[in-house]
Design a protein around this motif. Structure first.
Motif, mmCIF file in Angstrom:
data_model
loop_
_atom_site.group_PDB
_atom_site.id
_atom_site.type_symbol
_atom_site.label_atom_id
_atom_site.label_comp_id
_atom_site.label_asym_id
_atom_site.label_seq_id
_atom_site.Cartn_x
_atom_site.Cartn_y
_atom_site.Cartn_z
ATOM 1 N N ASP A 10 0.827 -1.212 0.000
ATOM 2 C CA ASP A 10 0.000 0.000 0.000
ATOM 3 C C ASP A 10 0.862 1.264 0.000
ATOM 4 O OD1 ASP A 10 -2.299 -1.521 0.001
ATOM 5 O OD2 ASP A 10 -2.706 -1.253 2.144
ATOM 6 N N ARG A 11 1.922 1.262 0.812
ATOM 7 C CA ARG A 11 2.814 2.432 0.864
ATOM 8 C C ARG A 11 3.492 2.652 -0.476
ATOM 9 N NH1 ARG A 11 6.682 1.009 5.421
ATOM 10 N NH2 ARG A 11 8.003 1.975 3.887
ATOM 11 N N LEU A 12 3.947 1.570 -1.094
ATOM 12 C CA LEU A 12 4.592 1.685 -2.398
ATOM 13 C C LEU A 12 3.609 2.201 -3.442
ATOM 14 C CD1 LEU A 12 7.020 1.348 -4.213
ATOM 15 C CD2 LEU A 12 6.404 -1.059 -4.494
ATOM 16 N N GLY A 13 2.388 1.678 -3.410
ATOM 17 C CA GLY A 13 1.369 2.152 -4.353
ATOM 18 C C GLY A 13 1.073 3.630 -4.172
ATOM 19 N N THR A 14 0.987 4.064 -2.926
ATOM 20 C CA THR A 14 0.751 5.478 -2.647
ATOM 21 C C THR A 14 1.913 6.325 -3.137
ATOM 22 O OG1 THR A 14 -0.606 4.945 -0.712
ATOM 23 C CG2 THR A 14 0.308 7.161 -0.810
ATOM 24 N N ARG A 30 13.018 4.897 -10.911
ATOM 25 C CA ARG A 30 14.202 4.657 -10.082
ATOM 26 C C ARG A 30 13.820 4.028 -8.742
ATOM 27 N NH1 ARG A 30 18.657 9.084 -7.994
ATOM 28 N NH2 ARG A 30 19.808 7.601 -6.691
ATOM 29 N N ALA A 31 12.701 4.457 -8.168
ATOM 30 C CA ALA A 31 12.245 3.889 -6.894
ATOM 31 C C ALA A 31 11.947 2.402 -7.024
ATOM 32 C CB ALA A 31 11.013 4.635 -6.393
ATOM 33 N N SER A 32 11.523 1.977 -8.202
ATOM 34 C CA SER A 32 11.229 0.561 -8.409
ATOM 35 C C SER A 32 12.497 -0.288 -8.481
ATOM 36 C CB SER A 32 10.407 0.365 -9.686
ATOM 37 O OG SER A 32 11.215 0.541 -10.836
ATOM 38 N N GLU A 33 13.632 0.359 -8.713
ATOM 39 C CA GLU A 33 14.892 -0.361 -8.905
ATOM 40 C C GLU A 33 15.907 -0.141 -7.789
ATOM 41 O OE1 GLU A 33 15.924 1.483 -12.578
ATOM 42 O OE2 GLU A 33 14.679 0.139 -13.769
ATOM 43 N N ASP A 34 15.763 0.939 -7.028
ATOM 44 C CA ASP A 34 16.790 1.347 -6.066
ATOM 45 C C ASP A 34 16.164 1.480 -4.676
ATOM 46 O OD1 ASP A 34 18.583 2.868 -4.495
ATOM 47 O OD2 ASP A 34 19.272 4.046 -6.209
ATOM 48 N N ALA A 35 16.446 0.512 -3.814
ATOM 49 C CA ALA A 35 15.827 0.477 -2.482
ATOM 50 C C ALA A 35 16.205 1.685 -1.630
ATOM 51 C CB ALA A 35 16.207 -0.804 -1.763
ATOM 52 N N VAL A 36 17.435 2.145 -1.721
ATOM 53 C CA VAL A 36 17.872 3.297 -0.929
ATOM 54 C C VAL A 36 17.120 4.547 -1.372
ATOM 55 C CG1 VAL A 36 19.847 4.774 -0.353
ATOM 56 C CG2 VAL A 36 20.132 2.284 -0.449
ATOM 57 N N ARG A 38 14.239 4.601 -2.908
ATOM 58 C CA ARG A 38 12.836 4.395 -2.537
ATOM 59 C C ARG A 38 12.600 4.804 -1.085
ATOM 60 N NH1 ARG A 38 12.308 -0.361 -4.549
ATOM 61 N NH2 ARG A 38 13.119 -1.488 -2.776
ATOM 62 N N GLU A 39 13.505 4.425 -0.204
ATOM 63 C CA GLU A 39 13.378 4.807 1.209
ATOM 64 C C GLU A 39 13.435 6.316 1.375
ATOM 65 O OE1 GLU A 39 12.592 2.973 3.914
ATOM 66 O OE2 GLU A 39 12.281 1.362 2.481
ATOM 67 N N PHE A 45 7.874 11.868 1.217
ATOM 68 C CA PHE A 45 6.416 11.924 1.147
ATOM 69 C C PHE A 45 5.750 11.503 2.461
ATOM 70 C CE2 PHE A 45 7.514 12.007 -3.306
ATOM 71 C CZ PHE A 45 6.557 12.843 -3.862
ATOM 72 N N GLU A 46 6.572 11.353 3.504
ATOM 73 C CA GLU A 46 6.090 11.017 4.843
ATOM 74 C C GLU A 46 5.224 9.751 4.840
ATOM 75 O OE1 GLU A 46 4.282 14.601 6.341
ATOM 76 O OE2 GLU A 46 6.215 15.609 6.448
ATOM 77 N N LEU A 47 5.729 8.718 4.182
ATOM 78 C CA LEU A 47 4.999 7.463 4.061
ATOM 79 C C LEU A 47 5.661 6.337 4.841
ATOM 80 C CD1 LEU A 47 4.148 7.589 0.260
ATOM 81 C CD2 LEU A 47 2.620 8.038 2.181
ATOM 82 N N HIS A 48 6.597 6.671 5.712
ATOM 83 C CA HIS A 48 7.267 5.630 6.495
ATOM 84 C C HIS A 48 6.320 5.062 7.539
ATOM 85 C CE1 HIS A 48 11.328 4.737 5.439
ATOM 86 N NE2 HIS A 48 11.510 5.974 5.103
ATOM 87 N N ASP A 49 6.383 3.765 7.674
ATOM 88 C CA ASP A 49 5.612 3.046 8.696
ATOM 89 C C ASP A 49 6.299 3.293 10.038
ATOM 90 O OD1 ASP A 49 4.047 1.338 10.145
ATOM 91 O OD2 ASP A 49 4.761 -0.481 9.184
#
Length: 52
Positions: A10-14, A30-36, A38-39, A45-49
Motif C-alpha cells: 500500500d505504501r509503495l502504491g501510494t 528509479r524507486a522501483s529499482e533502487d531500495a535506498v 525508494r526509502e 512523502f512522509e509514508l514511512h511506517d
C-alpha cells in the motif's frame, strides 16, 4: 506478517501514485529499482511506517 506485506505494498502504491501525480516518472522508475532511493522518497512523502 501478511498484514505487514500488505501495508508495504500500500505504501509503495501510494508513493508511485504521488510521484506520477507530480510528474516525477523518472523518480517512480528509479524507486522501483533502487531500495535506498525508494526509502528516501518514502521519507520525503512522509509514508514511512512508524513500526519500521
Amino acid at each position: 506478517m501478511e498484514q505487514g506485506i500488505e501495508q508495504g505494498i500500500d505504501r509503495l502504491g501510494t508513493l508511485v501514485s504521488r510521484l506520477i501525480d507530480a510528474g516525477r516518472l523518472d523518480d517512480a522508475k528509479r524507486a522501483s529499482e533502487d531500495a535506498v532511493y525508494r526509502e528516501a522518497l518514502l521519507t520525503e512523502f512522509e509514508l514511512h511506517d512508524e513500526s519500521c
